[in-house]
Motif scaffolding. Structure first.
Motif, PDB file in Angstrom:
ATOM      1  N   ALA A  79     -17.439 -16.152   1.172  1.00 36.82           N
ATOM      2  CA  ALA A  79     -16.315 -17.018   0.771  1.00 36.82           C
ATOM      3  C   ALA A  79     -16.371 -18.320   1.188  1.00 36.82           C
ATOM      4  CB  ALA A  79     -15.067 -16.298   1.112  1.00 36.82           C
ATOM      5  N   THR A  80     -16.593 -18.250   2.772  1.00 37.20           N
ATOM      6  CA  THR A  80     -16.758 -19.697   3.384  1.00 37.20           C
ATOM      7  C   THR A  80     -17.851 -20.508   2.639  1.00 37.20           C
ATOM      8  OG1 THR A  80     -16.132 -18.541   5.534  1.00 37.20           O
ATOM      9  CG2 THR A  80     -17.316 -20.794   5.591  1.00 37.20           C
ATOM     10  N   ARG A  81     -18.893 -20.049   2.356  1.00 36.31           N
ATOM     11  CA  ARG A  81     -20.074 -20.885   1.597  1.00 36.31           C
ATOM     12  C   ARG A  81     -19.479 -21.382   0.254  1.00 36.31           C
ATOM     13  NH1 ARG A  81     -23.679 -16.886   3.349  1.00 36.31           N
ATOM     14  NH2 ARG A  81     -23.936 -16.134   1.188  1.00 36.31           N
ATOM     15  N   ASP A  82     -18.780 -20.398  -0.438  1.00 37.10           N
ATOM     16  CA  ASP A  82     -18.352 -20.785  -1.742  1.00 37.10           C
ATOM     17  C   ASP A  82     -17.207 -21.687  -1.672  1.00 37.10           C
ATOM     18  OD1 ASP A  82     -20.050 -19.125  -2.894  1.00 37.10           O
ATOM     19  OD2 ASP A  82     -18.567 -17.543  -3.412  1.00 37.10           O
ATOM     20  N   GLY A  83     -16.548 -22.111  -0.699  1.00 37.58           N
ATOM     21  CA  GLY A  83     -15.456 -22.941  -0.524  1.00 37.58           C
ATOM     22  C   GLY A  83     -15.915 -24.259   0.110  1.00 37.58           C
ATOM     23  N   ILE A  84     -17.042 -24.455   0.291  1.00 38.42           N
ATOM     24  CA  ILE A  84     -17.708 -25.711   0.979  1.00 38.42           C
ATOM     25  C   ILE A  84     -17.958 -26.657  -0.487  1.00 38.42           C
ATOM     26  CG2 ILE A  84     -19.356 -27.172   1.902  1.00 38.42           C
ATOM     27  CD1 ILE A  84     -19.865 -24.719   3.765  1.00 38.42           C
TER      28      ILE A  84
END
Length: 234
Positions: free
Chosen positions: A25-30
């Motif tokens: 989720a964090t990676r996709d949010g960058i």
């Protein structure tokens, strides 16, 4: 603006190891990553963050151009007459410094230098125009301004300028993504300065893990006193 991770090395695998520690989720949010133009960093981001935009750091784009100026000045010094060398001596900072930061005496000396050397004059004037590209209000206008600058640089037929323009065109998307996000590496570069000072004070690093610990420690501002924990530091 706080440091969240530090590791030794500049290979793609090093940066990939950081991304692997993030949740999906964090990676996709960058949405975007600001970076220098090194290929390993690009490879790591494109592999681990396929939907994120790459933004090439403005400072490093201009730093590469300053290297071009240094080389052209050195060439002029090598090939110049005694009078040319006298004129060129001690002028590097004038060519690298922004025009509005020069005092009257420095501006006059720079003017004399540019009048005496056509190549340096062209290179210097194009530096001022290149800096203005980052003032463009949107991505499309920045792309248009960059392409126009590259066409102008190539029309000079100065080899170093032509090569620089070709390299800039190859990285056009990453450079102009600045208009979308206004991202730079300024905070990272400030951290690098602190790391350099820490290394010099240590006078040699024997333990890399301890060095990374010290980097983390110095990057976190003190908010409370160690001896008086109830007192908040300003």
């Amino acid at each position: 603006g706080h440091l969240i991770w530090v590791e030794h090395g500049r290979k793609a695998a090093v940066l990939i190891s950081f991304f692997e520690q993030l949740s999906t989720a964090t990676r996709d949010g960058i949405k975007a990553v600001s970076m220098v133009m090194g290929q390993p960093y690009q490879s790591a981001v494109r592999k681990m963050l396929p939907n994120a935009d790459i933004v090439f750091d403005r400072f490093h784009v201009m730093q590469n151009y300053c290297l071009l100026i240094k080389k052209e000045r050195a060439k002029a010094f090598r090939n110049g007459s005694h009078e040319d060398k006298k004129m060129l001596k001690g002028t590097l900072f004038l060519l690298l410094k922004n025009a509005h930061k020069l005092d009257e005496r420095q501006s006059d000396r720079l003017g004399d230098l540019l009048e005496s050397n056509k190549t340096l004059c062209i290179v210097y004037m194009l530096k001022e125009q290149l800096q203005a590209i980052w003032d463009e209000p949107c991505y499309k206008s920045m792309v248009k301004a960059l392409e126009a600058w590259c066409d102008l640089a190539k029309s000079t037929r100065i080899l170093s300028l032509c090569n620089y323009a070709d390299a800039l065109l190859d990285r056009k998307v990453g450079v102009c993504n600045y208009a979308k996000y206004k991202l730079t590496n300024a905070r990272v570069e400030a951290g690098n300065v602190s790391i350099g000072l820490l290394r010099r004070r240590a006078r040699g690093i024997r333990d890399i893990e301890y060095f990374k610990l010290k980097i983390r420690q110095t990057s976190v501002p003190d908010t409370h006193s160690t001896f008086y924990p109830n007192i908040k530091l300003m």
